[in-house]
Design a protein around this motif. Structure first.
Motif, short mmCIF file in Angstrom:
data_model
loop_
_atom_site.label_atom_id
_atom_site.label_comp_id
_atom_site.label_asym_id
_atom_site.label_seq_id
_atom_site.Cartn_x
_atom_site.Cartn_y
_atom_site.Cartn_z
N GLN A 30 0.81 -1.22 0.00
CA GLN A 30 0.00 0.00 0.00
C GLN A 30 0.85 1.27 0.00
O GLN A 30 0.38 2.31 -0.41
N ALA A 34 5.31 5.75 -2.09
CA ALA A 34 4.90 6.91 -1.30
C ALA A 34 6.11 7.77 -0.94
O ALA A 34 7.22 7.27 -0.81
N MET A 78 -4.61 3.06 5.78
CA MET A 78 -5.02 3.84 4.61
C MET A 78 -6.46 4.32 4.77
O MET A 78 -6.78 5.48 4.49
N LYS A 98 -1.85 8.72 0.63
CA LYS A 98 -0.90 7.61 0.71
C LYS A 98 0.40 8.06 1.36
O LYS A 98 0.97 7.35 2.20
#
Length: 112
Positions: A30, A34, A78, A98
């Motif tokens: 995820q 980032a 998230m 994010k």
């Protein structure tokens, strides 16, 4: 001789990159790509810590570190980050959310 030096140089470059490769593997999917530093800037500029401190009797980190915290995995992190952004009407792109979640993960949660 030159071939040996070139090989040593290549090994040095690969050796230097090894910790970076290991660090990238430790990031949950995820948060791949980032920008953690940018996430911290968003977190600071949006005054997230002040809001959390107000909700947690003065401690800005208690929301993340308390024993009964609600976030137990990257997906929940998230979702909760997005929920805060939405509830407070912050106009952020998904990538910015994010970044904030990745910053929180690196700072408090340490999900792998």
């Amino acid at each position: 001789m030159r071939r040996a030096l070139a090989t040593c140089g290549l090994l040095a470059v690969l050796g230097a990159a090894w910790p970076l490769a290991q660090a990238a593997e430790a990031v949950p999917p995820q948060f791949v790509g980032a920008n953690v530093a940018q996430g911290q800037k968003y977190y600071d500029n949006l005054k997230c810590a002040a809001c959390h401190a107000q909700r947690m009797m003065g401690s800005s980190s208690a929301m993340y570190t308390r024993a009964d915290r609600k976030v137990h995995n990257p997906q929940q992190l998230m979702a909760f980050t997005q929920m805060c952004v939405t509830q407070l009407n912050h106009d952020l792109f998904p990538e910015e959310v994010k970044d904030i979640a990745a910053y929180l993960n690196q700072t408090y949660y340490k999900f792998k």
